[in-house]
Design an enzyme around this catalytic site. Structure first.
Site, short mmCIF file in Angstrom:
data_model
loop_
_atom_site.label_atom_id
_atom_site.label_comp_id
_atom_site.label_asym_id
_atom_site.label_seq_id
_atom_site.Cartn_x
_atom_site.Cartn_y
_atom_site.Cartn_z
N LEU A 16 0.85 -1.20 0.00
CA LEU A 16 0.00 0.00 0.00
C LEU A 16 0.88 1.25 0.00
O LEU A 16 1.73 1.42 0.88
CB LEU A 16 -0.91 0.01 1.23
CG LEU A 16 -1.79 -1.24 1.45
CD1 LEU A 16 -2.77 -0.99 2.60
CD2 LEU A 16 -2.54 -1.63 0.18
N ALA A 17 0.66 2.12 -0.98
CA ALA A 17 1.48 3.33 -1.08
C ALA A 17 0.70 4.48 -1.68
O ALA A 17 1.22 5.30 -2.43
CB ALA A 17 2.71 3.04 -1.93
N ARG A 23 3.16 15.14 6.43
CA ARG A 23 4.11 15.58 7.46
C ARG A 23 5.56 15.61 6.98
O ARG A 23 6.44 16.14 7.66
CB ARG A 23 3.99 14.71 8.72
CG ARG A 23 2.83 15.15 9.60
CD ARG A 23 2.69 14.27 10.83
NE ARG A 23 2.07 12.99 10.50
CZ ARG A 23 2.07 11.93 11.31
NH1 ARG A 23 2.69 12.00 12.48
NH2 ARG A 23 1.48 10.81 10.96
N THR A 89 -7.47 1.75 3.95
CA THR A 89 -6.59 0.63 3.61
C THR A 89 -7.37 -0.53 3.00
O THR A 89 -6.83 -1.27 2.17
CB THR A 89 -5.85 0.15 4.88
OG1 THR A 89 -6.81 -0.01 5.94
CG2 THR A 89 -4.79 1.14 5.32
N GLY A 151 -3.92 0.97 15.58
CA GLY A 151 -5.05 0.08 15.83
C GLY A 151 -4.66 -0.91 16.93
O GLY A 151 -3.51 -1.35 16.99
N ASN A 181 -1.62 -3.21 15.98
CA ASN A 181 -1.64 -3.75 14.62
C ASN A 181 -0.52 -3.11 13.81
O ASN A 181 -0.47 -1.88 13.66
CB ASN A 181 -3.01 -3.43 13.99
CG ASN A 181 -3.03 -3.71 12.49
OD1 ASN A 181 -2.30 -4.57 12.00
ND2 ASN A 181 -3.88 -2.98 11.77
N ASN A 239 6.77 8.88 8.97
CA ASN A 239 5.77 9.92 8.76
C ASN A 239 6.38 11.30 8.58
O ASN A 239 5.79 12.16 7.95
CB ASN A 239 4.77 9.95 9.92
CG ASN A 239 3.94 8.68 9.95
OD1 ASN A 239 3.27 8.35 8.98
ND2 ASN A 239 4.03 7.93 11.04
N TYR A 398 39.34 19.69 -23.64
CA TYR A 398 38.19 20.46 -24.10
C TYR A 398 38.66 21.72 -24.77
O TYR A 398 39.42 22.51 -24.18
CB TYR A 398 37.32 20.79 -22.87
CG TYR A 398 36.04 21.50 -23.17
CD1 TYR A 398 35.16 21.02 -24.15
CD2 TYR A 398 35.68 22.65 -22.47
CE1 TYR A 398 33.98 21.67 -24.42
CE2 TYR A 398 34.48 23.31 -22.72
CZ TYR A 398 33.64 22.81 -23.70
OH TYR A 398 32.45 23.45 -23.95
C1 UD1 Z 1 -3.25 1.70 9.79
C2 UD1 Z 1 -4.14 0.65 10.43
C3 UD1 Z 1 -3.83 0.58 11.92
C4 UD1 Z 1 -2.37 0.24 12.12
C5 UD1 Z 1 -1.50 1.24 11.40
C6 UD1 Z 1 -0.05 0.80 11.45
C7 UD1 Z 1 -6.21 0.61 9.16
C8 UD1 Z 1 -7.64 1.04 9.11
N1 UD1 Z 1 -5.52 1.02 10.21
O1 UD1 Z 1 -3.57 2.93 10.39
O2 UD1 Z 1 -4.64 -0.41 12.54
O3 UD1 Z 1 -2.06 0.23 13.50
O4 UD1 Z 1 -1.88 1.34 10.02
O5 UD1 Z 1 0.76 1.78 10.89
O6 UD1 Z 1 -5.76 -0.08 8.28
N2 UD1 Z 1 -2.94 3.74 2.45
C9 UD1 Z 1 -3.38 3.62 1.15
N3 UD1 Z 1 -4.63 4.07 0.85
C10 UD1 Z 1 -5.44 4.63 1.76
C11 UD1 Z 1 -4.98 4.74 3.09
C12 UD1 Z 1 -3.72 4.29 3.40
O7 UD1 Z 1 -2.66 3.12 0.29
O8 UD1 Z 1 -6.54 5.02 1.40
C13 UD1 Z 1 -1.60 3.26 2.78
C14 UD1 Z 1 -0.69 4.39 3.25
O9 UD1 Z 1 0.04 4.92 2.16
C15 UD1 Z 1 0.22 3.69 4.25
C16 UD1 Z 1 -0.65 2.59 4.81
O10 UD1 Z 1 -1.70 2.39 3.89
O11 UD1 Z 1 1.32 3.09 3.62
C17 UD1 Z 1 -1.22 2.94 6.17
O12 UD1 Z 1 -1.94 4.13 6.07
P1 UD1 Z 1 -2.08 5.09 7.30
O13 UD1 Z 1 -2.97 6.21 6.94
O14 UD1 Z 1 -0.75 5.40 7.85
O15 UD1 Z 1 -2.88 4.11 8.31
P2 UD1 Z 1 -3.19 4.40 9.80
O16 UD1 Z 1 -4.40 5.21 9.87
O17 UD1 Z 1 -1.97 4.89 10.50
CA CA Z 2 0.54 5.31 9.72
#
Ligand code: UD1
Ligand code: CA
Length: 492
Positions: A16-17, A23, A89, A151, A181, A239, A398
């Protein structure tokens, strides 16, 4: 489930990226920031690849084109999955599944593009545990002193994992849970597919949470397990730039420790920076203040440093590189470089050759045992075996319009403070007199002397500088000279 096939090869890893990373306060997308010579995403992809998945998907959205182009560069086989405007996510994972072949079976891993220290061994252990426990979902968890923001893992009375609750949705009692998590999971492919269809957005953030898959899988009879890890660095995401530096330092600590355990002496790991893709041979010594970047490879019994930076450079066995900078260079076995040398792209120094103090080279092939020891610029040159280039030689490559090449043949000598105006060829076994400005070729066995002829004018000091200490010194010296010659004559 994949245990049925007896293979632990995952069907897919989804990285996931798509997140924004505000920040970082950067024009560069967060996952493209670098530590250890690779982007954060590059580290995540390398870990994902190391478990040998059939498919690898990267979910993108923020700065989509930049991130997709980078993925294509580091892992051309990876599938780019675009996330739509639905957040979370869970949605990101759904978008990845849509981009992958339909009906995947076996294990699907989900990891994050901004968690760079997660390694292949941990992912491998996750896959093994997931298979051994025949789970529908296995999540990597950790105990944190301060779990705020993460989480929380919800366990039942028997200790079984029942689900995950997000910080923003948790009750005060749940906030007290310290098991978090990591966001890294192994899923049964079909369970994941089916459960995601049931995930809604009725939560504090209005997002589709991947975490909801755990309770959904459990409700439909699947087993949910936790793979608890102690190495907290492996679950830490980046972050901001403070975390970037912290994780970069820890990554470097791990890399230098690995090389020390492989038989490399690193005198001061705190001031030695080694990128993830560097290779170093046994009994090599790295002195303080050294940086080894990119695809640099160092042979055995080499000494590098102090204060040396090598980028994409190859160093042969037994060589020594002291207080120098090199990029895209090849340094042969037993060769000597430095102190204070600057080797630019296309420098190839042969075995036992030497590039010495205050020498800059570029596109320079320097043969076996050839020496460029002092104060020289050598650009666009071939210096053949055993040739010796005197102090202060300039290869003028040169002319303001184009670059031209110069060759110095085998065992030839170029006298100090010469300028070789390219294109010019000094043959094998030839000499150039010191202080020459050479504009034409020199044949074997010749010496080229290309400078004003010396002319001594008698009595100039007495006439033009009368009354100075110099004139007095000249007077005294010529008297002694006369006395000495008359004594000599008397003895004869
Ligand atoms: C998420 C978890 C949380 C966990 C934490 C660990 C969920 C709902 N929550 O929270 O339980 O403790 O990670 O770091 O999954 N991303 C996407 N698309 C999106 C949202 C996020 O690709 O729509 C990717 C982000 O780029 C990142 C990762 O998912 O690499 C996590 O996203 P982030 O927003 O940091 O999740 P948290 O809310 O911190
Ligand atoms: Ca995060």
């Amino acid at each position: 489930m994949n245990s049925a096939t007896g293979s632990s090869r995952p069907a897919a890893v989804i990285v996931l990226a798509a997140g924004e990373g505000t920040r970082m306060k950067s024009a560069t997308p967060k996952v493209l920031h670098r530590i250890g010579g690779r982007t954060l995403l590059g580290h995540a992809i390398a870990a994902a690849r190391s478990v040998g998945p059939e498919h690898l998907a990267v979910v993108v959205r923020h700065e989509r084109d930049l991130v997709a182009a980078h993925v294509a560069e580091v892992d051309p086989a990876a599938v780019i999955a675009d996330q739509d405007e639905i957040k979370g996510t869970g949605r990101a994972t759904e978008c990845a599944l849509a981009a992958l072949p339909e009906g995947l079976e076996g294990t699907i891993l989900v990891t994050y593009g901004d968690v760079p220290l997660l390694d292949g061994a941990t992912l491998h252990a996750l896959v093994e545990e997931h298979a051994a426990t025949q789970s529908a979902v296995t999540v990597i968890t950790a105990h944190l002193d301060n779990p705020t923001g993460y989480g929380r893992i919800l366990r039942g009375a028997s200790g079984d994992v029942e689900g995950i609750v997000e910080q923003k949705d948790a009750t005060p009692d749940q906030h007290a849970i310290t098991e978090i998590n990591s966001g890294i999971y192994a899923f049964d492919a079909q369970v994941l597919q089916q459960a995601l269809g049931k995930v809604g957005t009725d939560n504090a953030q209005g997002e589709k949470y991947l975490t909801d898959v755990l309770s959904i899988a459990r409700a439909s009879g699947g087993r949910v397990s936790a793979h608890l890890i102690e190495d907290l660095w492996q679950t830490e995401g980046v972050n901001d730039r403070v975390q970037l530096a912290r994780l970069g330092k820890e990554l470097n600590r791990r890399i230098t420790e690995r090389w020390m355990r492989e038989g490399v002496t690193i005198v001061d790991p705190d001031t030695t920076w080694v990128d993830a893709d560097v290779a170093i041979g046994r009994d090599t010594t790295i002195l303080p203040g050294t940086q080894l970047h990119g695809a640099t490879t160092i042979g055995e019994r080499v000494t590098v440093g102090p204060d040396t930076t090598l980028t994409d450079t190859e160093v042969g066995d037994g060589a020594e590189v002291k207080r120098s900078e090199a990029i895209l260079a090849v340094i042969g076995p037993e060769a000597r470089v430095g102190p204070f040398s600057y080797l630019r792209a296309g420098t190839e120094l042969g075995a036992r050759g030497k590039i010495g103090g205050f020498v800059e080279t570029k596109n320079a092939t320097i043969g076996e045992g050839a020496k460029v020891p002092h104060l020289t610029y050598a650009g666009d040159v071939t210096i053949e075996e055993g040739a010796n280039i005197g102090a202060g030689t300039i290869f003028a490559n040169y002319d303001g319009v184009g670059k031209h090449h110069t060759t110095v043949g085998r065992y030839s000598f170029v006298g100090s403070n010469s300028v070789l105006v390219a294109p010019v060829t000094i043959a094998d076994g030839a000499y150039v007199g010191a202080g020459s400005a050479v504009t034409g070729d020199v044949d074997p066995g010749q010496i080229a002397v290309a400078r004003g002829r010396q002319r001594n004018i008698d009595g100039w000091v007495a006439a033009a500088r009368a009354g100075t200490k110099t004139a007095a010194a000249a007077e005294a010296a010529s008297t002694r000279h006369t006395d000495a010659s008359s004594e000599g004559r008397a003895e004869a």
